[in-house]
Design a protein around this motif. Structure first.
Motif, short mmCIF file in Angstrom:
data_model
loop_
_atom_site.label_atom_id
_atom_site.label_comp_id
_atom_site.label_asym_id
_atom_site.label_seq_id
_atom_site.Cartn_x
_atom_site.Cartn_y
_atom_site.Cartn_z
N SER A 123 0.83 -1.22 0.00
CA SER A 123 0.00 0.00 0.00
C SER A 123 0.86 1.26 0.00
CB SER A 123 -0.92 0.03 1.22
OG SER A 123 -1.71 -1.12 1.26
N VAL A 124 1.89 1.26 0.86
CA VAL A 124 2.76 2.44 0.97
C VAL A 124 3.49 2.66 -0.36
CG1 VAL A 124 4.78 3.41 2.13
CG2 VAL A 124 3.02 2.26 3.46
N LYS A 125 3.91 1.55 -0.98
CA LYS A 125 4.60 1.67 -2.28
C LYS A 125 3.67 2.32 -3.32
CE LYS A 125 6.70 -1.18 -5.84
NZ LYS A 125 6.79 -2.54 -6.38
N THR A 126 2.40 1.86 -3.35
CA THR A 126 1.43 2.42 -4.31
C THR A 126 1.18 3.90 -4.02
OG1 THR A 126 0.38 0.27 -4.38
CG2 THR A 126 -0.87 2.10 -5.29
N LEU A 127 1.03 4.21 -2.73
CA LEU A 127 0.78 5.62 -2.36
C LEU A 127 1.94 6.50 -2.80
CD1 LEU A 127 -0.73 5.24 1.25
CD2 LEU A 127 -1.94 5.97 -0.79
N LYS A 128 3.17 6.00 -2.59
CA LYS A 128 4.34 6.83 -2.94
C LYS A 128 4.47 7.01 -4.45
CE LYS A 128 7.19 6.31 1.14
NZ LYS A 128 8.38 5.71 1.75
N GLN A 129 4.02 6.00 -5.21
CA GLN A 129 4.06 6.13 -6.67
C GLN A 129 3.21 7.31 -7.13
OE1 GLN A 129 2.73 2.36 -8.06
NE2 GLN A 129 4.79 1.48 -8.27
N HIS A 130 2.11 7.56 -6.43
CA HIS A 130 1.18 8.62 -6.83
C HIS A 130 1.33 9.88 -5.99
CE1 HIS A 130 -0.80 5.01 -8.56
NE2 HIS A 130 -1.03 5.85 -9.55
N LYS A 131 2.44 9.96 -5.25
CA LYS A 131 2.61 11.14 -4.38
C LYS A 131 2.77 12.39 -5.24
CE LYS A 131 6.25 12.55 -1.73
NZ LYS A 131 7.23 12.53 -0.66
N TYR A 132 2.07 13.44 -4.85
CA TYR A 132 2.13 14.70 -5.60
C TYR A 132 2.48 15.82 -4.62
CZ TYR A 132 0.53 18.81 -8.18
OH TYR A 132 0.45 20.04 -8.79
N VAL A 133 3.57 16.51 -4.90
CA VAL A 133 3.97 17.65 -4.07
C VAL A 133 3.65 18.91 -4.85
CG1 VAL A 133 5.86 18.78 -2.84
CG2 VAL A 133 5.82 16.29 -3.04
N SER A 134 2.82 19.77 -4.28
CA SER A 134 2.44 20.99 -5.00
C SER A 134 3.44 22.11 -4.71
CB SER A 134 1.03 21.43 -4.58
OG SER A 134 1.04 21.82 -3.23
N VAL A 135 3.41 23.13 -5.58
CA VAL A 135 4.26 24.31 -5.38
C VAL A 135 3.90 24.98 -4.05
CG1 VAL A 135 4.83 26.58 -6.33
CG2 VAL A 135 4.50 24.65 -7.87
N SER A 136 2.60 24.96 -3.71
CA SER A 136 2.14 25.60 -2.47
C SER A 136 2.79 24.97 -1.25
CB SER A 136 0.62 25.47 -2.34
OG SER A 136 -0.01 25.98 -3.46
N GLU A 137 2.90 23.64 -1.23
CA GLU A 137 3.51 22.95 -0.07
C GLU A 137 4.96 23.39 0.11
OE1 GLU A 137 2.56 18.59 0.20
OE2 GLU A 137 1.23 19.10 -1.47
N ILE A 138 5.68 23.53 -1.00
CA ILE A 138 7.08 23.98 -0.92
C ILE A 138 7.13 25.41 -0.37
CG2 ILE A 138 9.16 24.45 -2.28
CD1 ILE A 138 8.61 21.53 -2.39
N GLN A 139 6.20 26.26 -0.84
CA GLN A 139 6.19 27.66 -0.38
C GLN A 139 5.88 27.75 1.11
OE1 GLN A 139 3.23 29.19 -3.10
NE2 GLN A 139 4.74 29.82 -4.62
N ILE A 140 4.93 26.93 1.59
CA ILE A 140 4.57 26.95 3.02
C ILE A 140 5.78 26.50 3.85
CG2 ILE A 140 3.15 25.80 4.77
CD1 ILE A 140 0.87 25.81 2.66
N LYS A 141 6.47 25.42 3.39
CA LYS A 141 7.64 24.91 4.12
C LYS A 141 8.74 25.97 4.16
CE LYS A 141 10.03 21.46 5.96
NZ LYS A 141 10.85 22.35 6.76
N ARG A 142 8.96 26.63 3.03
CA ARG A 142 9.98 27.69 2.93
C ARG A 142 9.64 28.84 3.89
NH1 ARG A 142 14.92 29.63 1.96
NH2 ARG A 142 14.96 31.60 0.88
N GLU A 143 8.36 29.17 3.96
CA GLU A 143 7.93 30.27 4.83
C GLU A 143 8.17 29.93 6.29
OE1 GLU A 143 6.66 33.95 5.64
OE2 GLU A 143 7.09 33.13 3.65
N GLU A 144 7.88 28.67 6.67
CA GLU A 144 8.14 28.23 8.06
C GLU A 144 9.63 28.34 8.38
OE1 GLU A 144 6.52 24.30 8.17
OE2 GLU A 144 4.43 25.00 8.28
N ASP A 145 10.47 27.91 7.43
CA ASP A 145 11.93 27.98 7.65
C ASP A 145 12.39 29.42 7.82
OD1 ASP A 145 11.87 25.29 7.38
OD2 ASP A 145 12.69 25.24 5.34
N LEU A 146 11.87 30.33 6.97
CA LEU A 146 12.28 31.74 7.04
C LEU A 146 11.88 32.37 8.37
CD1 LEU A 146 11.44 32.86 3.41
CD2 LEU A 146 13.68 33.09 4.48
N LEU A 147 10.72 31.97 8.89
CA LEU A 147 10.28 32.53 10.18
C LEU A 147 11.08 31.97 11.34
CD1 LEU A 147 6.41 32.56 9.63
CD2 LEU A 147 7.84 34.55 10.05
N GLN A 148 11.50 30.69 11.21
CA GLN A 148 12.27 30.07 12.31
C GLN A 148 13.71 30.57 12.34
OE1 GLN A 148 11.74 25.89 11.71
NE2 GLN A 148 10.01 25.74 13.13
#
Length: 783
Positions: free
Chosen positions: A411-436
């Protein structure tokens, strides 16, 4: 009767002729001749018997230069005459043309000439003067009834500007190289803060807010909104360009490419038949009683959904949104003739055995969208699996699978095959890093994109702009009742003398309805463009606009818009073809009769209304996606019956966005609703993208998620404010600024005190200092 499939192709805008004709209301028609007369009166003295189309380009330039000089005169009436002459040029010197194609050709030629000679900048100065004309504003405020005559200067200026923006924006294959260069220059000029230190769109936004605050009721709002929409469309880019920008952004962030081009997938989709109404089911039931025995053996397993179908909706489309979707079961269990089964449920026909296998490509295989999984979903899946099989969790670790059974590994293998990372997720992570780590990561380099420049300009008054646009949308919505306190959006359509004959009244009625439809079209397209571009530029810019829209009641407003007979709205015939530009200036005007007005055009649907409906559904999707509290608003406002009625429109793109909105709330509508709407559930399964472990159809996690609207929105607002203060606050790094520790220099600083402080100084001393007992001993004790 089942409605036919609508041959509608969604795009950034309609055909050029339709977009140009919508600029003018039918009441303005006599002004075309006025523009021509003023031009010819001036041109005759200059050209001595020759026509504009016979002049060389240099001679044309010389004449435009002369008009440009005449725009500088102080006499207002003379300026208006010159502006009308320029408008006639921009409209394509139609008196010298025989066909509509000629008009468009000369209009294009003249507009690039006018732009090259710097007319746009001169018009912008005049427009700024008109906006600040307090005398016109105050006289308009005092007037009991405002008509076309109050906005003449503004309408002429805005019309020229709109024709310039729209004509330059639209590319054609035979454009000259210098025109292509001019297009890029104009696009950059409009998008950069060249005009009074702000982009041109911002000037138009201030016109909208000024109009909505009742300070300038004479502003021609339809023209302002059309120009604003086209300016934003031109400077930020349309949907195709947006898709390319998205691909580029993913490449820059080293993310895998998009699984498919969503624009192409939606274009290739076919519409599904709408769910049957109760009346149709009764008829089918009666037919089947007559011929049931002979047809019964034909039933296959895949049509069971259809057999259990109960449709809660009456045939008259006039249900109220207050109807409870839980209790709308009509109690009629209709058996549908398997031969008439719905498109949704039919299996693809098997290919004939003699056909070679290469031709099978024609059949659509599988579902239209690749499934997606978020990182969060994988974490949640592993957390529940570890809790179940091991008894403890490993936080955000998605790699360790020790102790979990083999099927979970799969199941985990199948889920990872279809994993989608959006541009928004990267921006939110970057914003958290900049604030920290603000010091170690240093300053963020913000790219000056047109979207970024526009956002920075809009930020100080963003909520006012959003509220103003929604006020106008409410006033123009066909379901709105006329209230005394609502804004009057008809200032640029009502004639000075009100109609006296039935024919004139009919014409004005059509004009008013058309006017409102165009306003809805412009606002819906503008809001959607802003949301989509800001989301790509930075997710928190999108979130702040979304939140302002939600707080200004955009969700119930859109639902109210759809709570009407949507089929009749989409097939409305509020247009008079013979009065549309450029037809009306080239051909002889036929005698208008009540019959010809009633007949309208012979189109199957109204392009602008279908376009507006799709835009509003897309906005609603943008506002509610991944937001639990806003999804619950859809449930609370009983949107399911309203949305289900919208499925009657047989257009694939519109159905897709309705089904998306139904999908996110399905689990909250109860088992009875799902049982009664199996055809809709099948359509969702077939048309909407799957999230692999999203339990949308059964609702097993309902009890685990309380609905706290305020907490969710407050947490989001906090993130937005941190982002805005970090990126746009003038007093940056206030926490890290050096502090003055010297007592004498601190006490020696001059502090600006308000005037009234001097009068109440003694009272303040008495209240804040003398009457407060100070425990000096407390300072000596250890804390």
């Amino acid at each position: 009767m089942e409605s036919p499939n609508l041959e509608f192709e969604y795009g950034d805008s309609d055909m050029l002729t339709a977009e140009l004709s919508e600029l003018y209301s039918y009441t303005e028609e006599p002004e075309f001749a006025l523009n021509r007369d003023y031009f010819e009166e001036d041109f005759r003295s200059h050209a001595r018997g020759r026509r504009w189309t016979e002049l060389t380009v240099d001679e044309q330039r010389t004449y435009v230069m002369r008009l440009l000089d005449a725009l500088e005169v102080t006499d207002r009436d003379k300026r208006l005459k010159v502006a009308r002459a320029i408008l006639y040029l921009a409209q394509g010197v139609f008196d010298e043309c025989d066909t509509e194609v000629d008009v468009l050709h000369w209009s294009r030629h003249n507009i690039f000439l006018l732009y090259d000679m710097g007319i746009f900048t001169a018009l912008l100065e005049l427009l700024s003067m008109e906006i600040d004309n307090s005398q016109a504003c105050s006289s308009a405020v005092r007037k009991p009834a405002i008509s076309l005559a109050d906005s003449t200067e503004l309408r002429v200026l805005l019309s020229i500007m709109y024709l310039m923006v729209e004509t330059v924006r639209v590319q054609t294959e035979d454009d000259r190289p210098e025109w292509r260069a001019a297009r890029e220059t104009f696009k950059n000029e409009l998008g950069s803060p060249l005009y009074n230190g702000e982009p041109f769109a911002l000037l138009l936004f201030t016109m909208v807010t000024k109009f909505c605050s009742m300070n300038a009721p004479h502003f021609p709002m339809k023209k302002v909104l059309l120009l604003l929409w086209k300016t934003v469309l031109f400077t930020l880019g349309g949907f195709e360009e947006l898709q390319q920008m998205k691909v580029g952004a993913r490449e820059r962030l080293s993310l895998p490419p998009l699984p498919e081009d969503s624009i192409k997938v939606v274009r290739a989709m076919r519409a599904a038949s709408p769910p049957a109404s109760a009346m149709e089911l009764i008829e089918q039931q009666q037919q089947q009683k007559r011929g049931r025995r002979s047809r019964r053996p034909l039933v296959k397993q895949d049509s069971l959904d259809t057999y259990n179908e109960r449709d809660p909706f009456k045939n008259d489309d006039s249900r109220d949104e207050e109807d409870d979707p839980e209790d709308t079961d009509s109690g009629i269990e209709g058996e549908v003739d398997p031969l008439d089964r719905d498109v949704i449920i039919q299996p693809p026909p098997p290919p004939p055995p003699l056909r070679p296998p290469t031709e099978r490509v024609n059949f659509p295989k599988g579902l239209p969208w690749a499934p997606k999984v978020r990182e969060k979903d994988i974490e949640h899946f592993l957390e529940t699996s570890r809790n179940k099989f091991i008894g403890f969790t490993l936080g955000n670790d998605t790699e360790t699978l020790v102790g979990l059974p083999r099927p979970i590994h799969e199941s985990v293998k199948t889920l990872k095959q279809h994993k989608y990372v959006s541009v928004s997720e990267i921006q939110i992570k970057r914003e958290e890093d900049l604030l920290q780590c603000p010091l170690s990561l240093g300053e963020e380099e913000v790219e000056e994109t047109p979207a970024e420049i526009l956002y920075v300009g809009m930020l100080p008054s963003l909520s006012q702009y959003v509220i103003a646009l929604l006020k106008l949308l409410l006033a123009a919505a066909p379901t709105s009742k006329a209230k005394t306190d609502s804004i009057n959006i008809l200032a640029d359509v009502l004639p000075e003398e009100m109609p006296i004959t039935v024919l004139q009244s009919m014409k004005l009625g059509i004009d008013v309805n058309r006017h409102k439809e165009i306003i809805v079209k412009a606002i819906s397209a503008l809001l959607l463009l802003l949301l989509k571009h800001l989301k790509l530029n930075h997710i928190y810019q999108f979130e702040i606009v979304s939140q302002h829209l939600v707080f200004a009641n955009c969700i119930p407003l859109i639902l109210k818009f759809f709570n009407q007979n949507i089929m009749s709205y989409i097939s409305a015939k509020n247009s008079i073809c013979v009065l549309d530009f450029p037809h009306c200036v080239v051909h002889e005007m036929p005698e208008l009769t009540a019959e010809s007005l009633e007949a309208g055009d012979n189109n199957q649907f109204c392009w602008r209304n279908l376009f507006s409906c799709i835009n509003l559904l897309r906005i609603l999707n943008k506002l509610t996606k991944w937001k639990h509290s806003r999804t619950m608003m859809l449930v609370v406002f009983k949107s399911a019956p309203i949305l289900k009625r919208a499925l009657k429109v047989k257009q694939a793109m519109m159905q897709l966005y309705v089904l998306k909105l139904l999908k996110i709330q399905t689990k909250y509508l109860g088992r009875q609703w799902r049982k009664s709407n199996m055809k809709t559930m099948s359509a969702i399964y077939q048309k909407v993208r799957h999230r692999l472990n999203d339990d949308w159809a059964y609702g097993n996690d309902i009890d685990a998620r309380p609905w706290d609207f305020q907490a969710e929105e407050c947490a989001l607002r906090e993130s937005i404010e941190k982002f805005n203060s970090r990126r746009y606050d003038k007093n940056k790094n206030g926490d890290f600024a050096p502090v003055d520790n010297c007592l004498q220099s601190v006490l020696g600083q001059r502090v600006e005190l308000p005037e009234d402080f001097h009068y109440s100084y003694e009272m303040w001393l008495e209240r804040e200092v003398f009457s407060q007992p100070i425990q000096w001993e407390g300072l000596l004790q250890n804390p």
